[in-house]
Design a protein around this motif. Structure first.
Motif, PDB file in Angstrom:
ATOM      1  N   PRO A   1       0.806  -1.229   0.000  1.00 22.65           N
ATOM      2  CA  PRO A   1       0.000   0.000   0.000  1.00 22.65           C
ATOM      3  C   PRO A   1       0.838   1.279   0.000  1.00 22.65           C
ATOM      4  CG  PRO A   1      -0.885  -1.569   1.582  1.00 22.65           C
ATOM      5  CD  PRO A   1       0.402  -2.149   1.071  1.00 22.65           C
ATOM      6  N   GLN A   2       1.959   1.290   0.742  1.00 25.56           N
ATOM      7  CA  GLN A   2       2.786   2.495   0.807  1.00 25.56           C
ATOM      8  C   GLN A   2       3.553   2.758  -0.501  1.00 25.56           C
ATOM      9  OE1 GLN A   2       2.998  -0.172   2.815  1.00 25.56           O
ATOM     10  NE2 GLN A   2       5.081  -0.608   3.451  1.00 25.56           N
ATOM     11  N   ASN A   3       3.550   1.788  -1.421  1.00 24.92           N
ATOM     12  CA  ASN A   3       4.217   1.963  -2.714  1.00 24.92           C
ATOM     13  C   ASN A   3       3.252   2.205  -3.863  1.00 24.92           C
ATOM     14  OD1 ASN A   3       6.707   1.448  -1.487  1.00 24.92           O
ATOM     15  ND2 ASN A   3       6.601  -0.733  -1.926  1.00 24.92           N
ATOM     16  N   THR A   4       1.967   2.176  -3.610  1.00 26.25           N
ATOM     17  CA  THR A   4       0.969   2.230  -4.677  1.00 26.25           C
ATOM     18  C   THR A   4       1.109   3.452  -5.578  1.00 26.25           C
ATOM     19  OG1 THR A   4      -0.585   0.926  -3.380  1.00 26.25           O
ATOM     20  CG2 THR A   4      -1.508   2.222  -5.172  1.00 26.25           C
ATOM     21  N   ALA A   5       1.192   4.644  -5.021  1.00 26.90           N
ATOM     22  CA  ALA A   5       1.256   5.857  -5.847  1.00 26.90           C
ATOM     23  C   ALA A   5       2.502   5.854  -6.723  1.00 26.90           C
ATOM     24  CB  ALA A   5       1.218   7.107  -4.974  1.00 26.90           C
ATOM     25  N   LEU A   6       3.646   5.459  -6.160  1.00 30.45           N
ATOM     26  CA  LEU A   6       4.879   5.406  -6.931  1.00 30.45           C
ATOM     27  C   LEU A   6       4.787   4.348  -8.030  1.00 30.45           C
ATOM     28  CD1 LEU A   6       7.830   6.189  -7.489  1.00 30.45           C
ATOM     29  CD2 LEU A   6       8.480   4.456  -5.797  1.00 30.45           C
ATOM     30  N   LEU A   7       4.343   3.167  -7.684  1.00 30.77           N
ATOM     31  CA  LEU A   7       4.243   2.096  -8.683  1.00 30.77           C
ATOM     32  C   LEU A   7       3.281   2.458  -9.808  1.00 30.77           C
ATOM     33  CD1 LEU A   7       4.349  -1.073  -6.421  1.00 30.77           C
ATOM     34  CD2 LEU A   7       6.082  -0.338  -8.074  1.00 30.77           C
ATOM     35  N   ASP A   8       2.164   3.107  -9.474  1.00 33.33           N
ATOM     36  CA  ASP A   8       1.217   3.530 -10.513  1.00 33.33           C
ATOM     37  C   ASP A   8       1.888   4.494 -11.488  1.00 33.33           C
ATOM     38  OD1 ASP A   8      -0.763   1.974  -9.384  1.00 33.33           O
ATOM     39  OD2 ASP A   8      -1.839   3.666  -8.470  1.00 33.33           O
ATOM     40  N   LEU A   9       2.647   5.450 -10.965  1.00 27.94           N
ATOM     41  CA  LEU A   9       3.325   6.427 -11.801  1.00 27.94           C
ATOM     42  C   LEU A   9       4.403   5.762 -12.669  1.00 27.94           C
ATOM     43  CD1 LEU A   9       3.503   9.431 -12.500  1.00 27.94           C
ATOM     44  CD2 LEU A   9       5.173   9.666 -10.653  1.00 27.94           C
ATOM     45  N   LEU A  10       5.218   4.903 -12.067  1.00 29.57           N
ATOM     46  CA  LEU A  10       6.281   4.230 -12.817  1.00 29.57           C
ATOM     47  C   LEU A  10       5.716   3.263 -13.850  1.00 29.57           C
ATOM     48  CD1 LEU A  10       8.971   3.534 -10.068  1.00 29.57           C
ATOM     49  CD2 LEU A  10       8.746   5.511 -11.594  1.00 29.57           C
ATOM     50  N   ARG A  11       4.646   2.598 -13.501  1.00 29.30           N
ATOM     51  CA  ARG A  11       4.000   1.649 -14.418  1.00 29.30           C
ATOM     52  C   ARG A  11       3.499   2.378 -15.676  1.00 29.30           C
ATOM     53  NH1 ARG A  11       0.682  -0.403 -10.817  1.00 29.30           N
ATOM     54  NH2 ARG A  11       2.105  -2.021 -10.149  1.00 29.30           N
ATOM     55  N   GLN A  12       2.948   3.586 -15.501  1.00 34.73           N
ATOM     56  CA  GLN A  12       2.457   4.380 -16.642  1.00 34.73           C
ATOM     57  C   GLN A  12       3.593   4.737 -17.596  1.00 34.73           C
ATOM     58  OE1 GLN A  12       0.635   7.858 -14.982  1.00 34.73           O
ATOM     59  NE2 GLN A  12      -1.101   6.736 -14.133  1.00 34.73           N
ATOM     60  N   GLN A  13       4.786   4.964 -17.046  1.00 36.17           N
ATOM     61  CA  GLN A  13       5.925   5.380 -17.856  1.00 36.17           C
ATOM     62  C   GLN A  13       6.740   4.207 -18.382  1.00 36.17           C
ATOM     63  OE1 GLN A  13       8.056   8.709 -16.822  1.00 36.17           O
ATOM     64  NE2 GLN A  13       6.229   9.800 -16.218  1.00 36.17           N
ATOM     65  N   GLY A  14       6.587   3.056 -17.758  1.00 28.62           N
ATOM     66  CA  GLY A  14       7.409   1.907 -18.109  1.00 28.62           C
ATOM     67  C   GLY A  14       7.118   1.366 -19.500  1.00 28.62           C
ATOM     68  N   VAL A  15       8.185   1.007 -20.199  1.00 27.39           N
ATOM     69  CA  VAL A  15       8.083   0.428 -21.532  1.00 27.39           C
ATOM     70  C   VAL A  15       8.897  -0.866 -21.531  1.00 27.39           C
ATOM     71  CG1 VAL A  15       8.594   0.750 -23.988  1.00 27.39           C
ATOM     72  CG2 VAL A  15       7.903   2.714 -22.584  1.00 27.39           C
ATOM     73  N   PRO A  16       8.227  -2.025 -21.648  1.00 27.91           N
ATOM     74  CA  PRO A  16       8.992  -3.274 -21.699  1.00 27.91           C
ATOM     75  C   PRO A  16       9.949  -3.268 -22.885  1.00 27.91           C
ATOM     76  CG  PRO A  16       6.643  -3.723 -21.437  1.00 27.91           C
ATOM     77  CD  PRO A  16       6.788  -2.255 -21.734  1.00 27.91           C
ATOM     78  N   GLN A  17      11.175  -3.712 -22.651  1.00 32.72           N
ATOM     79  CA  GLN A  17      12.179  -3.727 -23.715  1.00 32.72           C
ATOM     80  C   GLN A  17      13.189  -4.821 -23.409  1.00 32.72           C
ATOM     81  OE1 GLN A  17      13.628   0.150 -24.728  1.00 32.72           O
ATOM     82  NE2 GLN A  17      15.462  -0.646 -25.684  1.00 32.72           N
ATOM     83  N   GLU A  18      13.417  -5.689 -24.367  1.00 39.61           N
ATOM     84  CA  GLU A  18      14.349  -6.804 -24.172  1.00 39.61           C
ATOM     85  C   GLU A  18      15.735  -6.520 -24.721  1.00 39.61           C
ATOM     86  OE1 GLU A  18      13.753  -9.493 -22.317  1.00 39.61           O
ATOM     87  OE2 GLU A  18      11.826  -8.551 -21.872  1.00 39.61           O
ATOM     88  N   ARG A  19      15.822  -5.726 -25.789  1.00 41.60           N
ATOM     89  CA  ARG A  19      17.111  -5.460 -26.444  1.00 41.60           C
ATOM     90  C   ARG A  19      17.291  -3.965 -26.641  1.00 41.60           C
ATOM     91  NH1 ARG A  19      15.573 -10.325 -28.714  1.00 41.60           N
ATOM     92  NH2 ARG A  19      17.226 -11.859 -28.909  1.00 41.60           N
ATOM     93  N   GLY A  20      18.555  -3.575 -26.762  1.00 39.81           N
ATOM     94  CA  GLY A  20      18.867  -2.179 -27.034  1.00 39.81           C
ATOM     95  C   GLY A  20      19.867  -1.643 -26.034  1.00 39.81           C
ATOM     96  N   ALA A  21      20.315  -0.433 -26.310  1.00 41.82           N
ATOM     97  CA  ALA A  21      21.345   0.184 -25.474  1.00 41.82           C
ATOM     98  C   ALA A  21      20.824   0.602 -24.099  1.00 41.82           C
ATOM     99  CB  ALA A  21      21.918   1.401 -26.195  1.00 41.82           C
ATOM    100  N   TYR A  22      19.546   0.854 -23.995  1.00 44.01           N
ATOM    101  CA  TYR A  22      19.011   1.380 -22.746  1.00 44.01           C
ATOM    102  C   TYR A  22      17.994   0.439 -22.114  1.00 44.01           C
ATOM    103  CZ  TYR A  22      21.398   5.501 -24.348  1.00 44.01           C
ATOM    104  OH  TYR A  22      22.365   6.356 -24.781  1.00 44.01           O
ATOM    105  N   VAL A  23      18.378  -0.809 -21.964  1.00 44.51           N
ATOM    106  CA  VAL A  23      17.531  -1.799 -21.322  1.00 44.51           C
ATOM    107  C   VAL A  23      17.968  -1.914 -19.864  1.00 44.51           C
ATOM    108  CG1 VAL A  23      16.850  -4.224 -21.263  1.00 44.51           C
ATOM    109  CG2 VAL A  23      17.147  -3.060 -23.446  1.00 44.51           C
ATOM    110  N   TYR A  24      16.992  -1.880 -18.981  1.00 46.98           N
ATOM    111  CA  TYR A  24      17.262  -1.951 -17.548  1.00 46.98           C
ATOM    112  C   TYR A  24      16.343  -3.014 -16.958  1.00 46.98           C
ATOM    113  CZ  TYR A  24      18.354  -0.057 -12.872  1.00 46.98           C
ATOM    114  OH  TYR A  24      18.782   0.114 -11.586  1.00 46.98           O
ATOM    115  N   GLU A  25      16.878  -4.208 -16.787  1.00 45.64           N
ATOM    116  CA  GLU A  25      16.128  -5.332 -16.218  1.00 45.64           C
ATOM    117  C   GLU A  25      14.808  -5.571 -16.952  1.00 45.64           C
ATOM    118  OE1 GLU A  25      17.404  -7.309 -13.806  1.00 45.64           O
ATOM    119  OE2 GLU A  25      19.203  -6.079 -13.784  1.00 45.64           O
TER     120      GLU A  25
END
Length: 191
Positions: free
Chosen positions: A8-32
Motif C-alpha cells: 500500500p505504501q508503494n501504490t502511488a509510486l508504482l502507478d506512476l512508474l508503471r504508466q511510464q514503463g516500456v517493456p524492452q528486451e534489447r537495445g542500449a538502454y535496457v534496464y532489467e
C-alpha cells in the motif's frame, strides 16, 4: 517485472512508474527488461550515494527501498525523489516537482542529485545522509518486523538462557562443562 513489492505504501509510486514503463528486451538502454528512464550517470550517482543499499529496477527506474517500502527514486537526469516525513532542510536545491508524488502531503520531495551550488564533497555528504534518513523513514512505514531496513532476515535472539550458556558464563564453558576451544588456555590458567 518489478522487484519493489506491491505494498500500500508503494501504490502511488508504482502507478506512476508503471504508466511510464516500456517493456524492452534489447537495445542500449535496457534496464532489467524495461526501457531505462534514468540517465546512466544518475544510476551511478545513486549507487555512489548509498553503496550499501540494493538498487531495485522498477519499470525502468532505479529505486532504493527499506523493508519493502520505496525510499528514493533516481529519475531522468536531474531528479532524486526522496520519501521523508518532512521537507529536506536548506541548503539542498530542489528539482522540478513530480506530481502527484510531490504534491503537498504525499511525503515525496524532489531534489537535484548534483547540488551544483555546494562543494562536491559537501553535496555528496548531505545527499548520502538524506538518503539514509529516507531509508530509515521508509523502513518505519513497514509492518514487517521479520526483515531489517535493508531487507535482510532479522536474526532471532539467542533463546538459550540458564546455567552453562555463554550469556551466563564469562569463562566461556559450554553447557556440557567443557571450555570453548578459544578460551581453553584462559580457563586452564584460572584453575
Amino acid at each position: 517485472m518489478t522487484l519493489l513489492p506491491d505494498l500500500p505504501q508503494n501504490t502511488a509510486l508504482l502507478d506512476l512508474l508503471r504508466q511510464q514503463g516500456v517493456p524492452q528486451e534489447r537495445g542500449a538502454y535496457v534496464y532489467e527488461g524495461w526501457e531505462l528512464h534514468t540517465h546512466p550517470d544518475l544510476v551511478e550517482r545513486l549507487e555512489d550515494l548509498a553503496p550499501q543499499a540494493p538498487v531495485l529496477a522498477t519499470f525502468g527506474m532505479p529505486v532504493l527501498a527499506a523493508k519493502g517500502s520505496a525510499a528514493v527514486v533516481a529519475w531522468s537526469m536531474g531528479m532524486l525523489l526522496v520519501r521523508l516525513p518532512e521537507a529536506p532542510a536548506e541548503p539542498l536545491e530542489p528539482a522540478e516537482p513530480c506530481p502527484p508524488l510531490t504534491d503537498p502531503g504525499q511525503g515525496w520531495y524532489s531534489l537535484c542529485p548534483w547540488q551544483s551550488e555546494l562543494p562536491s564533497a559537501e553535496s555528496k555528504r548531505l545527499l548520502a545522509l538524506l538518503i539514509q534518513h529516507a531509508l530509515s523513514y521508509a523502513a518505519s512505514l513497514s509492518e514487517d518486523d521479520s526483515i531489517d531496513w535493508q531487507g535482510r532476515p532479522v536474526q532471532a535472539p539467542d533463546r538459550r538462557r540458564g546455567k552453562g550458556s555463554r550469556a551466563d558464563d564469562p569463562a566461556g564453558t559450554r553447557a556440557d562443562g567443557r571450555a570453548d576451544a578459544d578460551d581453553g588456555a584462559r580457563v586452564r590458567s584460572e584453575s
